[in-house]
Write a protein that holds these residues in place. Structure first.
Motif, PDB file in Angstrom:
ATOM      1  N   UNK A   1       0.743  -1.465   0.044  1.00 60.37           N
ATOM      2  CA  UNK A   1       0.097  -0.281  -0.094  1.00 60.37           C
ATOM      3  C   UNK A   1       1.043   1.564  -0.224  1.00 60.37           C
ATOM      4  N   UNK A   2       1.509   0.745   0.469  1.00 58.86           N
ATOM      5  CA  UNK A   2       2.553   2.845   0.433  1.00 58.86           C
ATOM      6  C   UNK A   2       4.186   2.384   1.495  1.00 58.86           C
ATOM      7  N   UNK A   3       5.145   3.092   1.326  1.00 56.32           N
ATOM      8  CA  UNK A   3       6.576   2.552   1.332  1.00 56.32           C
ATOM      9  C   UNK A   3       6.565   3.668   2.285  1.00 56.32           C
ATOM     10  N   UNK A   4       5.444   4.283   3.471  1.00 63.01           N
ATOM     11  CA  UNK A   4       5.680   5.040   4.784  1.00 63.01           C
ATOM     12  C   UNK A   4       5.199   4.027   5.288  1.00 63.01           C
ATOM     13  N   UNK A   5       4.694   4.996   6.276  1.00 64.34           N
ATOM     14  CA  UNK A   5       3.849   4.551   7.788  1.00 64.34           C
ATOM     15  C   UNK A   5       2.550   4.665   7.074  1.00 64.34           C
ATOM     16  N   UNK A   6       1.128   3.574   6.949  1.00 67.43           N
ATOM     17  CA  UNK A   6      -0.149   3.599   6.682  1.00 67.43           C
ATOM     18  C   UNK A   6      -0.602   4.517   7.559  1.00 67.43           C
ATOM     19  N   UNK A   7      -1.623   5.775   6.736  1.00 67.19           N
ATOM     20  CA  UNK A   7      -2.624   6.323   7.915  1.00 67.19           C
ATOM     21  C   UNK A   7      -3.674   5.468   9.407  1.00 67.19           C
ATOM     22  N   UNK A   8      -4.011   3.816   9.194  1.00 59.03           N
ATOM     23  CA  UNK A   8      -4.387   3.075   9.873  1.00 59.03           C
ATOM     24  C   UNK A   8      -3.406   1.424   9.912  1.00 59.03           C
ATOM     25  N   UNK A   9      -3.661   0.830  11.216  1.00 57.22           N
ATOM     26  CA  UNK A   9      -3.266  -0.542  10.852  1.00 57.22           C
ATOM     27  C   UNK A   9      -3.572  -0.867   9.626  1.00 57.22           C
ATOM     28  N   UNK A  10      -2.108  -2.142   8.823  1.00 52.23           N
ATOM     29  CA  UNK A  10      -2.791  -3.159   8.438  1.00 52.23           C
ATOM     30  C   UNK A  10      -3.885  -4.294   9.308  1.00 52.23           C
ATOM     31  N   UNK A  11      -4.185  -4.991   9.107  1.00 49.67           N
ATOM     32  CA  UNK A  11      -4.452  -6.247   9.879  1.00 49.67           C
ATOM     33  C   UNK A  11      -3.017  -7.273   9.222  1.00 49.67           C
ATOM     34  N   UNK A  12      -3.281  -7.691  10.941  1.00 49.45           N
ATOM     35  CA  UNK A  12      -2.319  -8.768  10.997  1.00 49.45           C
ATOM     36  C   UNK A  12      -1.464  -9.925   9.861  1.00 49.45           C
ATOM     37  N   UNK A  13      -2.911 -10.185   9.304  1.00 51.19           N
ATOM     38  CA  UNK A  13      -2.800 -11.445   8.504  1.00 51.19           C
ATOM     39  C   UNK A  13      -2.595 -11.094   7.054  1.00 51.19           C
ATOM     40  N   UNK A  14      -1.637 -10.242   6.783  1.00 46.00           N
ATOM     41  CA  UNK A  14      -2.508  -9.368   5.439  1.00 46.00           C
ATOM     42  C   UNK A  14      -0.783  -9.582   4.363  1.00 46.00           C
ATOM     43  N   UNK A  15      -0.001 -10.562   5.834  1.00 49.33           N
ATOM     44  CA  UNK A  15       0.729 -11.335   4.149  1.00 49.33           C
ATOM     45  C   UNK A  15       0.419 -12.530   3.618  1.00 49.33           C
ATOM     46  N   UNK A  16      -0.589 -13.162   4.387  1.00 50.97           N
ATOM     47  CA  UNK A  16      -1.528 -14.237   3.904  1.00 50.97           C
ATOM     48  C   UNK A  16      -2.406 -14.005   3.270  1.00 50.97           C
ATOM     49  N   UNK A  17      -3.503 -12.859   3.269  1.00 52.35           N
ATOM     50  CA  UNK A  17      -4.691 -12.386   2.333  1.00 52.35           C
ATOM     51  C   UNK A  17      -4.325 -10.721   2.001  1.00 52.35           C
ATOM     52  N   UNK A  18      -3.774 -10.993   1.049  1.00 51.85           N
ATOM     53  CA  UNK A  18      -3.816 -10.244  -0.390  1.00 51.85           C
ATOM     54  C   UNK A  18      -3.664 -10.530  -1.412  1.00 51.85           C
ATOM     55  N   UNK A  19      -4.046  -9.766  -2.254  1.00 48.40           N
ATOM     56  CA  UNK A  19      -4.392 -10.095  -3.748  1.00 48.40           C
ATOM     57  C   UNK A  19      -3.043 -10.422  -4.641  1.00 48.40           C
ATOM     58  N   UNK A  20      -1.531 -10.100  -4.433  1.00 52.71           N
ATOM     59  CA  UNK A  20      -0.601 -11.627  -4.332  1.00 52.71           C
ATOM     60  C   UNK A  20      -0.944 -13.049  -4.895  1.00 52.71           C
ATOM     61  N   UNK A  21      -1.299 -13.188  -3.090  1.00 52.50           N
ATOM     62  CA  UNK A  21      -1.348 -14.420  -3.198  1.00 52.50           C
ATOM     63  C   UNK A  21      -2.193 -15.472  -3.334  1.00 52.50           C
ATOM     64  N   UNK A  22      -3.306 -14.652  -2.878  1.00 57.07           N
ATOM     65  CA  UNK A  22      -5.033 -14.791  -3.911  1.00 57.07           C
ATOM     66  C   UNK A  22      -4.528 -14.922  -4.659  1.00 57.07           C
ATOM     67  N   UNK A  23      -4.436 -14.239  -5.541  1.00 54.41           N
ATOM     68  CA  UNK A  23      -4.086 -14.653  -7.118  1.00 54.41           C
ATOM     69  C   UNK A  23      -3.302 -15.838  -7.676  1.00 54.41           C
TER      70      UNK A  23
END
Length: 530
Positions: free
Chosen positions: A405-427
């Motif tokens: 989403x960003x190379x900086x600090x996201x304005x809101x936190x991401x979910x803890x499981x984003x390493x598995x629940x993401x577009x690239x992995x799920x495609x």
């Protein structure tokens, strides 16, 4: 296929721009980011992109406090960036819908600056000003949607102005023809830039009682409810005169070919459908939020579908919404397994569906630590569970630290499981909910039964909902098990059995089934009868 409008056969995809894609590393999404991710929408197969506000704003309510209706906030980019986004979207066959926020402006909008400068300023009556009561208190008992009085005293002029939301969001007086004319020109400004339609924010609140009478006290209110529900909005919402205002907006939209007007409306069905307008001269699509608000039970959903279909005016086109930026995500409401069933329901019902970004990944509500809270409603009524931050968190694209989403600090936190629940992995996983959405969208595109066909509710038996979609010689049956228990249902309309065209598990395609249908727990099936 008969000629119908794109907004009837198409699918709308909502993007909350702060959270879709950041292109410059400041932690906030922007227009260039959206443009760079249009291939995802094209891959998914949707037809229209609806973008939440990106106009110049002090961001008291993250863009719903507009300071300039005809510009782009530097946080999101420039007008050139917007034009490039529209051009690229149109080049990919995607329509672009904007959020229009006409009920209120920012308190820093030039109109309000002029209006509060003097009781005699020509723009004084562009907003709703009233004298205090003799004791100095607000003119009446109206309550803000974010808590507390809906009146703010302006010390300099000695009057109160009305704000349905934050004090930084004063309400315009839509009874004033000059306000209407200025806002009509705003619509033309954006349509001249290629915009294909508008979603109108809080359209049912745009006119208030002329006499500013007190709202009745809500006898059912208790401490656990939002402050806004202390009173019943008899005089602040759904006023009869609002329909003439909406007809004015519709006339402007109809000056241009092939545009759509959508209204945000939280009202019971019998009132909601009046916003189609007399002779369908109101909004094309008064947003139908029943799936968001309903108890997730087969009998409840069956009843609301029946009620809604029966209430539609002749020629009125239905629509369905599963999630948005103001309500908890569908997976948070019904669980991960039922989120698949909900997707099948949304994309096989009759009418235009709207998908909220991230729902195609099965995103749930993200826990927001108190120190990270951003939502002004949460800050006004802290700790009461009203925060909208959990459904506004960044889109999860890949396995990197900030999910791409960003190379900086996201304005809101991401979910803890984003390493598995993401577009690239799920495609890469063709059994994922992302692929379920894609295949449902493709089925809807392929078969007219689902995009423009008739709807018949066949049965609601226990936890199972069964309905039929038909168009000419096409016939499909949708069976949804809305529980975590296996279920069996008899479907006489499938006397010769049928073949599974699509299953929520994406594992039973082409399987032959009989009229006595066995459904696994949390399973939905699209069946083509023999």
């Amino acid at each position: 296929m008969p000629r119908i409008a794109w907004w009837q056969s198409g699918i709308v995809y909502q993007v909350y721009p702060r959270s879709f894609q950041d292109s410059n590393g400041d932690g906030v999404g922007d227009l260039i980011g959206i443009r760079n991710r249009l291939d995802h929408l094209k891959w998914l197969g949707v037809d229209a992109l609806w973008i939440s506000p990106f106009f110049p704003s002090p961001m008291a309510d993250f863009g719903y406090d507009v300071q300039d209706y005809c510009g782009v906030d530097p946080l999101f980019g420039t007008l050139d960036d917007f034009d490039a986004l529209v051009a690229k979207a149109h080049g990919k066959g995607l329509k672009v819908i904007l959020d229009f926020v006409p009920n209120h402006t920012s308190d820093q909008h030039p109109w309000l600056v002029e209006s509060r400068s003097s009781r005699h300023n020509p723009k004084r009556d562009w907003y709703i000003w009233r004298d205090p009561k003799p004791d100095g208190s607000p003119p009446n008992n109206w309550v803000s949607h974010f808590g507390g009085s809906a009146w703010q005293l302006d010390e300099a002029t000695g009057q109160y102005y009305y704000h349905a939301f934050l004090k930084e969001q004063p309400d315009l007086d839509w009874r004033n023809p000059e306000v209407q004319s200025a806002m009509h020109d705003t619509l033309r400004f954006w349509m001249n830039r290629g915009v294909d339609g508008f979603r109108v924010d809080v359209i049912w609140l745009m006119i208030k009682d002329r006499e500013l009478r007190d709202n009745p006290i809500n006898p059912a209110w208790h401490e656990g409810m939002p402050d806004i529900q202390r009173v019943l909005p008899v005089h602040t919402a759904d006023q009869p005169e609002v329909h003439e205002v909406i007809r004015g907006l519709r006339r402007v939209v109809d000056e241009y070919d092939d545009r759509v007007l959508i209204g945000e409306i939280y009202l019971p069905v019998d009132r909601l459908v009046t916003y189609y307008g007399e002779d369908l001269t109101g909004t094309h699509l008064p947003f139908n939020f029943q799936l968001i608000l309903a108890q997730w039970k087969a009998d409840v959903v069956a009843s609301l579908i029946t009620e809604y279909e029966a209430a539609l005016p002749p020629g009125g086109w239905p629509n369905w919404v599963l999630g948005n930026h103001d309500q908890p995500r569908i997976a948070a409401r019904v669980g991960a397994a039922q989120a698949r069933v909900a997707a099948m329901l949304l994309l096989t019902l009759r009418g235009t569906p709207t998908i909220y970004y991230g729902d195609e990944l099965g995103l749930s509500s993200v826990a927001i630590p108190p120190e990270a809270a951003q939502d002004p409603w949460e800050k006004n009524e802290p700790g009461r569970g009203f925060s909208r931050d959990p459904e506004r968190t960044p889109m999860q694209w890949d396995e990197t630290e900030n999910a791409g989403f960003t190379t900086g600090r996201p304005w809101l936190p991401l979910s803890d499981d984003h390493t598995a629940q993401n577009v690239d992995r799920m495609r890469e996983d063709e059994t994922s909910i992302l692929w379920l959405y894609r295949r449902l969208v493709a089925l809807r595109r392929e078969k007219a039964s689902f995009s423009i066909g008739d709807f018949r509710l066949l049965t609601q038996s226990g936890d199972v909902l069964v309905f039929q979609r038909l168009y000419r010689d096409e016939r499909f049956i949708v069976a949804l098990n809305m529980s975590s228990r296996a279920a069996t249902v008899a479907i006489p309309e499938m006397e010769n059995g049928g073949a599974i065209r699509l299953s929520t598990s994406l594992s039973r395609e082409a399987e032959h089934v009989s009229a006595t249908l066995v459904l696994d727990a949390d399973e939905g099936l699209v069946i083509e009868p023999a």
